[in-house]
Motif scaffolding. Structure first.
Motif, PDB file in Angstrom:
ATOM      1  N   LEU A  33       0.810  -1.217   0.000  1.00 13.04           N
ATOM      2  CA  LEU A  33       0.000   0.000   0.000  1.00 13.04           C
ATOM      3  C   LEU A  33       0.843   1.267   0.000  1.00 13.04           C
ATOM      4  CD1 LEU A  33      -2.748  -1.032   2.602  1.00 13.04           C
ATOM      5  CD2 LEU A  33      -2.865  -1.145   0.113  1.00 13.04           C
ATOM      6  N   GLY A  34       2.149   1.123   0.201  1.00 15.00           N
ATOM      7  CA  GLY A  34       3.038   2.279   0.213  1.00 15.00           C
ATOM      8  C   GLY A  34       4.300   2.008  -0.571  1.00 15.00           C
ATOM      9  N   ALA A  35       5.257   2.914  -0.462  1.00 13.73           N
ATOM     10  CA  ALA A  35       6.543   2.741  -1.126  1.00 13.73           C
ATOM     11  C   ALA A  35       7.377   1.704  -0.369  1.00 13.73           C
ATOM     12  CB  ALA A  35       7.280   4.078  -1.176  1.00 13.73           C
ATOM     13  N   VAL A  36       8.454   1.270  -0.969  1.00 19.50           N
ATOM     14  CA  VAL A  36       9.333   0.280  -0.340  1.00 19.50           C
ATOM     15  C   VAL A  36       9.836   0.821   0.999  1.00 19.50           C
ATOM     16  CG1 VAL A  36      11.498  -0.994  -0.538  1.00 19.50           C
ATOM     17  CG2 VAL A  36      10.048  -0.675  -2.554  1.00 19.50           C
ATOM     18  N   GLY A  37       9.597   0.062   2.066  1.00 20.42           N
ATOM     19  CA  GLY A  37      10.068   0.447   3.388  1.00 20.42           C
ATOM     20  C   GLY A  37       9.194   1.461   4.107  1.00 20.42           C
ATOM     21  N   GLN A  38       8.104   1.911   3.478  1.00 22.38           N
ATOM     22  CA  GLN A  38       7.257   2.941   4.094  1.00 22.38           C
ATOM     23  C   GLN A  38       6.361   2.371   5.189  1.00 22.38           C
ATOM     24  OE1 GLN A  38       4.660   4.971   1.348  1.00 22.38           O
ATOM     25  NE2 GLN A  38       4.131   6.592   2.792  1.00 22.38           N
ATOM     26  N   ILE A  39       5.952   1.112   5.036  1.00 25.74           N
ATOM     27  CA  ILE A  39       5.019   0.489   5.977  1.00 25.74           C
ATOM     28  C   ILE A  39       5.685  -0.738   6.593  1.00 25.74           C
ATOM     29  CG2 ILE A  39       2.766  -0.621   6.230  1.00 25.74           C
ATOM     30  CD1 ILE A  39       1.955   0.974   3.648  1.00 25.74           C
ATOM     31  N   MET A  40       5.756  -0.776   7.910  1.00 25.21           N
ATOM     32  CA  MET A  40       6.437  -1.874   8.586  1.00 25.21           C
ATOM     33  C   MET A  40       5.558  -2.439   9.707  1.00 25.21           C
ATOM     34  SD  MET A  40       8.928  -3.901   8.807  1.00 25.21           S
ATOM     35  CE  MET A  40      10.024  -3.076   7.633  1.00 25.21           C
ATOM     36  N   PRO A  41       5.112  -3.696   9.604  1.00 17.64           N
ATOM     37  CA  PRO A  41       4.370  -4.325  10.698  1.00 17.64           C
ATOM     38  C   PRO A  41       5.310  -4.650  11.866  1.00 17.64           C
ATOM     39  CG  PRO A  41       3.959  -5.426   8.592  1.00 17.64           C
ATOM     40  CD  PRO A  41       5.156  -4.549   8.412  1.00 17.64           C
ATOM     41  N   VAL A  42       4.831  -4.419  13.092  1.00 17.83           N
ATOM     42  CA  VAL A  42       5.588  -4.780  14.296  1.00 17.83           C
ATOM     43  C   VAL A  42       4.640  -5.482  15.261  1.00 17.83           C
ATOM     44  CG1 VAL A  42       7.218  -2.874  14.065  1.00 17.83           C
ATOM     45  CG2 VAL A  42       5.151  -2.564  15.447  1.00 17.83           C
ATOM     46  N   GLY A  72      -6.724  -1.645  27.157  1.00 17.23           N
ATOM     47  CA  GLY A  72      -5.822  -1.468  26.024  1.00 17.23           C
ATOM     48  C   GLY A  72      -5.741  -0.028  25.556  1.00 17.23           C
ATOM     49  N   SER A  73      -6.872   0.657  25.537  1.00 12.15           N
ATOM     50  CA  SER A  73      -6.890   2.064  25.123  1.00 12.15           C
ATOM     51  C   SER A  73      -6.087   2.927  26.097  1.00 12.15           C
ATOM     52  CB  SER A  73      -8.333   2.568  25.049  1.00 12.15           C
ATOM     53  OG  SER A  73      -9.056   1.852  24.068  1.00 12.15           O
ATOM     54  N   ARG A  74      -6.220   2.642  27.396  1.00 15.69           N
ATOM     55  CA  ARG A  74      -5.446   3.398  28.390  1.00 15.69           C
ATOM     56  C   ARG A  74      -3.951   3.125  28.217  1.00 15.69           C
ATOM     57  NH1 ARG A  74      -6.313   6.045  33.004  1.00 15.69           N
ATOM     58  NH2 ARG A  74      -8.530   5.464  33.093  1.00 15.69           N
ATOM     59  N   ALA A  75      -3.600   1.881  27.957  1.00 19.14           N
ATOM     60  CA  ALA A  75      -2.181   1.536  27.778  1.00 19.14           C
ATOM     61  C   ALA A  75      -1.576   2.313  26.610  1.00 19.14           C
ATOM     62  CB  ALA A  75      -2.033   0.036  27.559  1.00 19.14           C
ATOM     63  N   ILE A  76      -2.318   2.416  25.505  1.00 25.41           N
ATOM     64  CA  ILE A  76      -1.816   3.149  24.335  1.00 25.41           C
ATOM     65  C   ILE A  76      -1.655   4.629  24.657  1.00 25.41           C
ATOM     66  CG2 ILE A  76      -2.446   3.935  22.019  1.00 25.41           C
ATOM     67  CD1 ILE A  76      -3.708   1.152  21.583  1.00 25.41           C
ATOM     68  N   ARG A  87      -2.292  -6.300  25.971  1.00 29.87           N
ATOM     69  CA  ARG A  87      -2.252  -6.824  27.337  1.00 29.87           C
ATOM     70  C   ARG A  87      -0.849  -6.760  27.937  1.00 29.87           C
ATOM     71  NH1 ARG A  87      -4.772 -11.180  24.990  1.00 29.87           N
ATOM     72  NH2 ARG A  87      -3.142 -12.579  25.744  1.00 29.87           N
ATOM     73  N   TYR A  88       0.159  -6.474  27.071  1.00 24.85           N
ATOM     74  CA  TYR A  88       1.547  -6.412  27.543  1.00 24.85           C
ATOM     75  C   TYR A  88       2.099  -5.012  27.287  1.00 24.85           C
ATOM     76  CZ  TYR A  88       0.889 -11.443  27.507  1.00 24.85           C
ATOM     77  OH  TYR A  88       0.397 -12.707  27.732  1.00 24.85           O
ATOM     78  N   ARG A  89       2.181  -4.237  28.359  1.00 24.90           N
ATOM     79  CA  ARG A  89       2.517  -2.825  28.227  1.00 24.90           C
ATOM     80  C   ARG A  89       3.882  -2.596  27.575  1.00 24.90           C
ATOM     81  NH1 ARG A  89       1.501   2.222  30.647  1.00 24.90           N
ATOM     82  NH2 ARG A  89       2.933   3.644  29.582  1.00 24.90           N
ATOM     83  N   TRP A  90       4.839  -3.476  27.826  1.00 22.65           N
ATOM     84  CA  TRP A  90       6.169  -3.275  27.252  1.00 22.65           C
ATOM     85  C   TRP A  90       6.122  -3.295  25.733  1.00 22.65           C
ATOM     86  CZ3 TRP A  90       8.050  -6.989  24.013  1.00 22.65           C
ATOM     87  CH2 TRP A  90       7.479  -8.251  24.096  1.00 22.65           C
ATOM     88  N   SER A  91       5.225  -4.127  25.165  1.00 26.48           N
ATOM     89  CA  SER A  91       5.132  -4.193  23.705  1.00 26.48           C
ATOM     90  C   SER A  91       4.473  -2.939  23.142  1.00 26.48           C
ATOM     91  CB  SER A  91       4.366  -5.452  23.270  1.00 26.48           C
ATOM     92  OG  SER A  91       2.983  -5.356  23.538  1.00 26.48           O
ATOM     93  N   VAL A  92       3.556  -2.352  23.901  1.00 23.98           N
ATOM     94  CA  VAL A  92       2.913  -1.106  23.488  1.00 23.98           C
ATOM     95  C   VAL A  92       3.929   0.033  23.513  1.00 23.98           C
ATOM     96  CG1 VAL A  92       1.085   0.558  24.019  1.00 23.98           C
ATOM     97  CG2 VAL A  92       0.673  -1.894  24.344  1.00 23.98           C
ATOM     98  N   ASP A  93       4.724   0.096  24.589  1.00 24.02           N
ATOM     99  CA  ASP A  93       5.767   1.132  24.694  1.00 24.02           C
ATOM    100  C   ASP A  93       6.748   1.037  23.532  1.00 24.02           C
ATOM    101  OD1 ASP A  93       4.754   2.171  27.063  1.00 24.02           O
ATOM    102  OD2 ASP A  93       5.983   0.872  28.332  1.00 24.02           O
ATOM    103  N   ARG A  94       7.132  -0.187  23.205  1.00 26.52           N
ATOM    104  CA  ARG A  94       8.096  -0.389  22.122  1.00 26.52           C
ATOM    105  C   ARG A  94       7.515   0.043  20.775  1.00 26.52           C
ATOM    106  NH1 ARG A  94       9.645  -6.488  20.904  1.00 26.52           N
ATOM    107  NH2 ARG A  94       7.467  -6.380  20.223  1.00 26.52           N
ATOM    108  N   ALA A  95       6.233  -0.206  20.565  1.00 26.11           N
ATOM    109  CA  ALA A  95       5.599   0.153  19.295  1.00 26.11           C
ATOM    110  C   ALA A  95       5.454   1.660  19.129  1.00 26.11           C
ATOM    111  CB  ALA A  95       4.229  -0.513  19.191  1.00 26.11           C
ATOM    112  N   VAL A  96       5.334   2.370  20.245  1.00 23.97           N
ATOM    113  CA  VAL A  96       5.130   3.829  20.207  1.00 23.97           C
ATOM    114  C   VAL A  96       6.456   4.592  20.146  1.00 23.97           C
ATOM    115  CG1 VAL A  96       4.319   5.781  21.615  1.00 23.97           C
ATOM    116  CG2 VAL A  96       2.875   3.768  21.332  1.00 23.97           C
ATOM    117  N   GLU A  97       7.517   3.956  20.602  1.00 22.21           N
ATOM    118  CA  GLU A  97       8.816   4.636  20.699  1.00 22.21           C
ATOM    119  C   GLU A  97       9.220   5.298  19.376  1.00 22.21           C
ATOM    120  OE1 GLU A  97      13.463   3.574  21.958  1.00 22.21           O
ATOM    121  OE2 GLU A  97      11.908   2.028  21.943  1.00 22.21           O
TER     122      GLU A  97
END
Length: 324
Positions: free
Chosen positions: A50-59, A101-105, A64-74
């Motif tokens: 849907l985007g250019a090469v390297g523009q969109i990256m799934p992580v 989940g909404s509060r964690a984000i 339920r795991y706050r550390w993974s949310v923090d890492r995704a937002v960093e």
């Protein structure tokens, strides 16, 4: 066509879902880099074209795991939350996903130095609703605004589009069944909104074109009853089916059995949700907290539904070349 990258990174929680893929595409066209935060990155590879090469990256991220949310937002310049569920399954409860989940984000975004998030909720979110889904949506909104008061809340009515769970489901039922149920007599009113218009609203919020700390209600140009929606679907798919009114009490009894399926056709909570209309409020219209207020002309059902429901005609898309 994708525009030149603007250097800004947006984390989109729930980017691989029905609404998510349209939001990711809308943001990509505006030149954002996108980090699609999902539970299963291996199932989100369809987003990258849907985007250019390297523009969109799934992580990988699990609310339920706050550390993974923090890492995704960093390192993100903006955050969008699209995560929601229509029914509970295992550890995926309404409260854990749509409230906690909404509060964690929001807390992760605040910790990363952001002043707001764009949060997609739903019309009908109400802490006093008999529906657990609607109560958890309201709790999620409250958590976001309490944590980041300048956040933008978007409440769509029922969303339609190529992968929707409403028109596609009933069109599939009409292929096999001579009758279709009208829960509560089919009188519940909806204001169906096109997924592309919801995505455009999200993109405008990320662009800073929405009012901070505001709850928008997103509906299409038409208000239709449950019965009218099914009648339109049958007209487009060129099928004649009997529409049978199903009182709420009977529907709840049936739902208690159907919700035991791995992918429930109907749940008791959904029946309770159908007891209230799902339309844009007069207050939102008056205050300009709508699609039109965001400068978006809402798409009609007649313009969009035939583009993806024709496959449910007796001869598929080839019916388009036959006499009506």
């Amino acid at each position: 066509m994708t525009t030149a990258l603007n250097g800004k990174l947006v984390t989109v929680f729930g980017g691989s879902g029905f609404v998510g893929r349209h939001v990711v595409q809308a943001l990509a066209r505006r030149g954002y880099r996108i980090r699609a935060a999902v539970r299963r990155p291996d199932l989100a590879e369809h987003l990258q074209p849907l985007g250019a090469v390297g523009q969109i990256m799934p992580v990988q991220a699990n609310l339920r795991y706050r550390w993974s949310v923090d890492r995704a937002v960093e390192g993100a310049d903006a955050v969008v939350n699209l995560v929601g569920i229509l029914y509970e399954s295992g550890k995926q409860s309404f409260d854990s996903v749509q409230a906690f989940g909404s509060r964690a984000i929001a807390e992760a975004a605040r910790a990363a130095g952001l002043g707001a998030v764009t949060h997609v909720s739903a019309i009908g979110a109400d802490p006093r609703s008999p529906s657990a889904y609607a109560r958890s949506k309201a709790a999620g909104e409250a958590a976001v605004l309490e944590t980041l008061p300048d956040s933008v809340i978007l409440r769509p009515s029922i969303i339609f589009g190529p992968e929707d769970d409403f028109f596609n489901r009933f069109a599939a039922m009409a292929r096999l069944s001579p009758v279709l149920p009208l829960v509560g007599g089919g009188e519940t009113r909806f204001q169906p909104v096109y997924v592309g218009d919801v995505a455009a609203a999200v993109a405008k919020a990320v662009d800073g074109e929405a009012r901070a700390g505001t709850v928008y209600e997103l509906g299409g140009p038409e208000v239709k009853s449950f019965k009218e929606c099914l009648e339109l679907m049958l007209k487009i798919t060129r099928r004649q089916r009997l529409l049978i009114p199903l009182p709420f009490g009977v529907a709840e009894l049936q739902a208690r059995i159907l919700q035991m399926l791995p992918r429930p056709l109907l749940t008791v909570d959904q029946v309770r949700l159908l007891k209230s209309d799902n339309v844009v409020s007069a207050e939102a219209e008056r205050d300009g907290r709508t699609l039109t207020g965001l400068g978006i002309a809402p798409s009609t059902l007649a313009a969009i539904l035939p583009t993806y429901l024709e496959r449910f005609r007796q001869h598929g898309q080839y019916d388009a070349h036959r006499a009506a």
